[in-house]
Design a protein around this motif. Structure first.
Motif, PDB file in Angstrom:
ATOM      1  N   GLY A 242      41.956  30.683  23.699  1.00 10.65           N
ATOM      2  CA  GLY A 242      41.848  31.817  22.905  1.00 10.65           C
ATOM      3  C   GLY A 242      40.902  32.652  23.760  1.00 10.65           C
ATOM      4  O   GLY A 242      41.138  34.091  23.584  1.00 10.65           O
ATOM      5  N   LYS A 243      39.921  32.163  24.317  1.00  6.23           N
ATOM      6  CA  LYS A 243      38.868  33.211  24.995  1.00  6.23           C
ATOM      7  C   LYS A 243      39.627  33.863  26.015  1.00  6.23           C
ATOM      8  O   LYS A 243      39.506  34.853  26.519  1.00  6.23           O
ATOM      9  CB  LYS A 243      37.769  32.301  25.461  1.00  6.23           C
ATOM     10  N   LEU A 244      40.392  32.964  26.840  1.00  7.30           N
ATOM     11  CA  LEU A 244      41.204  33.509  28.035  1.00  7.30           C
ATOM     12  C   LEU A 244      41.945  34.573  27.453  1.00  7.30           C
ATOM     13  O   LEU A 244      42.229  35.700  28.280  1.00  7.30           O
ATOM     14  CB  LEU A 244      41.710  32.162  28.792  1.00  7.30           C
ATOM     15  N   TYR A 245      42.975  34.381  26.467  1.00  5.13           N
ATOM     16  CA  TYR A 245      43.750  35.531  26.111  1.00  5.13           C
ATOM     17  C   TYR A 245      43.154  36.708  25.653  1.00  5.13           C
ATOM     18  O   TYR A 245      43.443  37.759  26.080  1.00  5.13           O
ATOM     19  CB  TYR A 245      44.457  34.828  24.808  1.00  5.13           C
ATOM     20  N   ARG A 246      42.062  36.499  24.946  1.00  5.65           N
ATOM     21  CA  ARG A 246      41.034  37.925  24.499  1.00  5.65           C
ATOM     22  C   ARG A 246      40.633  38.471  25.594  1.00  5.65           C
ATOM     23  O   ARG A 246      40.962  39.620  25.533  1.00  5.65           O
ATOM     24  CB  ARG A 246      40.287  37.477  23.186  1.00  5.65           C
ATOM     25  N   GLU A 247      40.270  37.895  26.429  1.00  8.71           N
ATOM     26  CA  GLU A 247      39.726  38.628  27.729  1.00  8.71           C
ATOM     27  C   GLU A 247      40.550  39.407  28.616  1.00  8.71           C
ATOM     28  O   GLU A 247      40.308  40.357  28.835  1.00  8.71           O
ATOM     29  CB  GLU A 247      38.790  37.536  28.477  1.00  8.71           C
ATOM     30  N   LEU A 248      41.699  38.572  28.832  1.00 11.35           N
ATOM     31  CA  LEU A 248      42.798  39.309  29.703  1.00 11.35           C
ATOM     32  C   LEU A 248      43.243  40.481  28.776  1.00 11.35           C
ATOM     33  O   LEU A 248      43.761  41.500  29.419  1.00 11.35           O
ATOM     34  CB  LEU A 248      44.011  38.152  30.032  1.00 11.35           C
ATOM     35  N   GLU A 249      43.558  40.300  27.405  1.00 15.56           N
ATOM     36  CA  GLU A 249      44.272  41.241  26.686  1.00 15.56           C
ATOM     37  C   GLU A 249      43.348  42.451  26.477  1.00 15.56           C
ATOM     38  O   GLU A 249      43.792  43.904  26.582  1.00 15.56           O
ATOM     39  CB  GLU A 249      44.568  40.945  25.318  1.00 15.56           C
ATOM     40  N   GLU A 250      41.880  42.295  26.557  1.00 15.73           N
ATOM     41  CA  GLU A 250      41.106  43.412  26.432  1.00 15.73           C
ATOM     42  C   GLU A 250      40.540  44.091  27.630  1.00 15.73           C
ATOM     43  O   GLU A 250      40.533  45.377  27.686  1.00 15.73           O
ATOM     44  CB  GLU A 250      39.848  42.984  25.527  1.00 15.73           C
ATOM     45  N   LYS A 251      40.501  43.205  28.813  1.00 13.79           N
ATOM     46  CA  LYS A 251      39.870  43.707  29.907  1.00 13.79           C
ATOM     47  C   LYS A 251      40.730  43.740  31.175  1.00 13.79           C
ATOM     48  O   LYS A 251      40.571  44.242  32.219  1.00 13.79           O
ATOM     49  CB  LYS A 251      38.710  42.851  30.404  1.00 13.79           C
ATOM     50  N   GLU A 252      42.028  43.156  30.899  1.00 18.40           N
ATOM     51  CA  GLU A 252      43.030  42.959  31.951  1.00 18.40           C
ATOM     52  C   GLU A 252      42.462  42.289  33.333  1.00 18.40           C
ATOM     53  O   GLU A 252      43.095  42.393  34.310  1.00 18.40           O
ATOM     54  CB  GLU A 252      43.631  44.339  32.251  1.00 18.40           C
ATOM     55  N   VAL A 253      41.350  41.480  33.228  1.00 15.10           N
ATOM     56  CA  VAL A 253      40.662  40.957  34.244  1.00 15.10           C
ATOM     57  C   VAL A 253      40.286  39.770  33.756  1.00 15.10           C
ATOM     58  O   VAL A 253      39.643  39.675  32.622  1.00 15.10           O
ATOM     59  CB  VAL A 253      39.810  41.699  34.834  1.00 15.10           C
ATOM     60  N   ILE A 254      40.146  38.590  34.409  1.00 16.89           N
ATOM     61  CA  ILE A 254      39.648  37.165  34.293  1.00 16.89           C
ATOM     62  C   ILE A 254      38.682  37.033  35.545  1.00 16.89           C
ATOM     63  O   ILE A 254      39.612  36.657  36.560  1.00 16.89           O
ATOM     64  CB  ILE A 254      40.519  36.093  33.675  1.00 16.89           C
ATOM     65  N   ASP A 255      37.474  36.894  35.591  1.00 13.92           N
ATOM     66  CA  ASP A 255      36.665  36.510  36.683  1.00 13.92           C
ATOM     67  C   ASP A 255      35.810  35.509  36.358  1.00 13.92           C
ATOM     68  O   ASP A 255      34.799  35.585  35.933  1.00 13.92           O
ATOM     69  CB  ASP A 255      36.047  37.695  37.339  1.00 13.92           C
ATOM     70  N   GLU A 256      36.180  34.140  36.750  1.00 15.57           N
ATOM     71  CA  GLU A 256      35.617  33.144  36.612  1.00 15.57           C
ATOM     72  C   GLU A 256      35.463  32.445  37.962  1.00 15.57           C
ATOM     73  O   GLU A 256      35.884  32.838  39.003  1.00 15.57           O
ATOM     74  CB  GLU A 256      36.281  31.824  35.721  1.00 15.57           C
ATOM     75  N   GLU A 257      34.424  31.307  38.089  1.00 13.16           N
ATOM     76  CA  GLU A 257      34.336  30.578  39.455  1.00 13.16           C
ATOM     77  C   GLU A 257      35.406  30.260  39.912  1.00 13.16           C
ATOM     78  O   GLU A 257      35.579  30.304  41.415  1.00 13.16           O
ATOM     79  CB  GLU A 257      33.135  29.369  39.218  1.00 13.16           C
ATOM     80  N   LEU A 258      36.481  29.528  39.477  1.00 16.69           N
ATOM     81  CA  LEU A 258      37.579  28.775  39.801  1.00 16.69           C
ATOM     82  C   LEU A 258      39.024  29.689  39.365  1.00 16.69           C
ATOM     83  O   LEU A 258      40.031  29.183  39.614  1.00 16.69           O
ATOM     84  CB  LEU A 258      37.544  27.465  39.415  1.00 16.69           C
ATOM     85  N   LEU A 259      38.798  30.690  38.543  1.00 19.33           N
ATOM     86  CA  LEU A 259      39.871  31.511  38.232  1.00 19.33           C
ATOM     87  C   LEU A 259      39.753  32.893  38.135  1.00 19.33           C
ATOM     88  O   LEU A 259      38.936  33.385  37.712  1.00 19.33           O
ATOM     89  CB  LEU A 259      40.250  31.167  36.776  1.00 19.33           C
ATOM     90  N   SER A 260      40.664  33.443  39.118  1.00 17.65           N
ATOM     91  CA  SER A 260      40.618  34.901  39.208  1.00 17.65           C
ATOM     92  C   SER A 260      42.107  35.514  38.960  1.00 17.65           C
ATOM     93  O   SER A 260      42.756  35.257  39.510  1.00 17.65           O
ATOM     94  CB  SER A 260      39.971  35.317  40.610  1.00 17.65           C
ATOM     95  N   ILE A 261      41.920  36.625  37.794  1.00 18.18           N
ATOM     96  CA  ILE A 261      43.351  37.059  37.610  1.00 18.18           C
ATOM     97  C   ILE A 261      43.311  38.678  37.331  1.00 18.18           C
ATOM     98  O   ILE A 261      42.275  39.040  36.687  1.00 18.18           O
ATOM     99  CB  ILE A 261      44.045  36.506  36.270  1.00 18.18           C
ATOM    100  N   THR A 262      43.799  39.306  38.023  1.00 20.04           N
ATOM    101  CA  THR A 262      44.070  40.745  37.807  1.00 20.04           C
ATOM    102  C   THR A 262      45.206  41.334  37.164  1.00 20.04           C
ATOM    103  O   THR A 262      46.299  41.073  37.913  1.00 20.04           O
ATOM    104  CB  THR A 262      43.687  41.425  38.792  1.00 20.04           C
ATOM    105  N   ALA A 263      45.284  41.895  36.190  1.00 25.27           N
ATOM    106  CA  ALA A 263      46.669  42.048  35.284  1.00 25.27           C
ATOM    107  C   ALA A 263      46.626  43.523  35.220  1.00 25.27           C
ATOM    108  O   ALA A 263      46.609  44.039  33.962  1.00 25.27           O
ATOM    109  CB  ALA A 263      46.853  41.235  34.529  1.00 25.27           C
ATOM    110  N   ASP A 264      46.307  44.632  36.110  1.00 27.97           N
ATOM    111  CA  ASP A 264      46.330  45.925  35.773  1.00 27.97           C
ATOM    112  C   ASP A 264      47.975  46.724  35.393  1.00 27.97           C
ATOM    113  O   ASP A 264      47.702  47.785  34.913  1.00 27.97           O
ATOM    114  CB  ASP A 264      45.774  46.680  36.869  1.00 27.97           C
ATOM    115  N   LEU A 265      48.821  45.914  35.815  1.00 27.44           N
ATOM    116  CA  LEU A 265      50.036  46.382  35.381  1.00 27.44           C
ATOM    117  C   LEU A 265      50.484  45.870  34.048  1.00 27.44           C
ATOM    118  O   LEU A 265      50.398  44.425  33.913  1.00 27.44           O
ATOM    119  CB  LEU A 265      51.227  46.053  36.352  1.00 27.44           C
ATOM    120  N   ARG A 266      51.388  46.491  33.103  1.00 22.22           N
ATOM    121  CA  ARG A 266      51.556  45.908  31.822  1.00 22.22           C
ATOM    122  C   ARG A 266      52.299  44.790  32.078  1.00 22.22           C
ATOM    123  O   ARG A 266      52.276  43.768  31.099  1.00 22.22           O
ATOM    124  CB  ARG A 266      52.160  46.935  30.837  1.00 22.22           C
ATOM    125  N   ILE A 267      53.348  44.688  32.671  1.00 20.99           N
ATOM    126  CA  ILE A 267      54.562  43.762  32.979  1.00 20.99           C
ATOM    127  C   ILE A 267      53.621  42.401  33.344  1.00 20.99           C
ATOM    128  O   ILE A 267      54.168  41.274  32.954  1.00 20.99           O
ATOM    129  CB  ILE A 267      55.622  44.069  34.059  1.00 20.99           C
TER     130      ILE A 267
END
Length: 230
Positions: free
Chosen positions: A143-168
């Motif tokens: 749930g934390k990962l979902y909310r973080e990506l939905e709100e900030k469009e970025v997940i930045d952890e030590e072993l997990l980095s995701i950038t989702a600046d495009l809606r698709i």
């Protein structure tokens, strides 16, 4: 992939070859259609399609190219001979083709012995679909990962980095998290949670078998297979 594996596939003698969605072979000049034509020496050949031939009279090469693979003796492998036998020039400067109306009944008689038409009523005598929406709550890290990506469009952890600046991209990543995994910016797959797996396990104990499960991603299939095999 068929084009990349052309030589490896066509240099072998095959016992059985099936082309699903065979309407993709209808254009006789495409790589896929030409490669299929070189597999005509297989002992058994089958083509399958659920796409109707609504424009067969306007586009007669649809079936010629498919029969070049599955039964070349019906029309031969020479498009020119088929053209002379069954078609008439039409369109600008006669560069397009249409069936000779008088030859169409013969054409249908030729393909009849090798054609099986199955209707929906014959194979899908099913009750009307009933939809039952089953809510799944994403708890803990999922749930934390979902909310973080939905709100900030970025997940930045030590072993997990995701950038989702495009809606698709963002929608795709959110779907992945819901499925229990997520792929990071380097293409590595990370476990996100097991909420849907737990819900599925509970449902399977109540549903009448057999049960068909549709998945969107391979990691979901793998997680389900591992769960059901235990």
């Amino acid at each position: 992939m068929l084009r990349k594996l052309d030589r490896k596939i066509t240099r072998r003698h095959w016992t059985y070859v099936t082309f699903d969605e065979s309407h993709r072979l209808k254009d006789r000049n495409t790589w896929q259609s030409r490669i299929a034509g070189r597999l005509q020496d297989a002992d058994y050949r089958v083509i399958l399609t659920g796409t109707p031939f609504d424009d067969l009279m306007k586009d007669p090469q649809q079936l010629w190219a498919q029969f070049r693979f599955c039964r070349p003796s019906v029309f031969g492998t020479s498009w020119m001979k088929f053209d002379e036998r069954f078609l008439l020039p039409t369109g600008y400067m006669g560069k397009q083709r249409k069936f000779r109306q008088s030859r169409f009944p013969r054409f249908l008689r030729l393909i009849a012995p090798y054609t099986i038409r199955v209707t929906q009523d014959e194979v899908l005598n099913l009750q009307p679909i009933k939809y039952h929406w089953v809510p799944v709550h994403l708890l803990g890290r999922q749930g934390k990962l979902y909310r973080e990506l939905e709100e900030k469009e970025v997940i930045d952890e030590e072993l997990l980095s995701i950038t989702a600046d495009l809606r698709i991209v963002k929608d795709g990543k959110l779907h992945q998290i819901c499925g229990g995994f997520v792929r990071d910016d380097d293409g590595e797959t990370h476990l996100a949670g097991r909420a849907k797996i737990r819900k599925l396990t509970a449902l399977l104990g109540k549903l009448e078998r057999p049960v068909v499960i549709f998945c969107r991603y391979l990691p979901e299939i793998q997680a389900i297979a591992e769960t059901l095999s235990n």
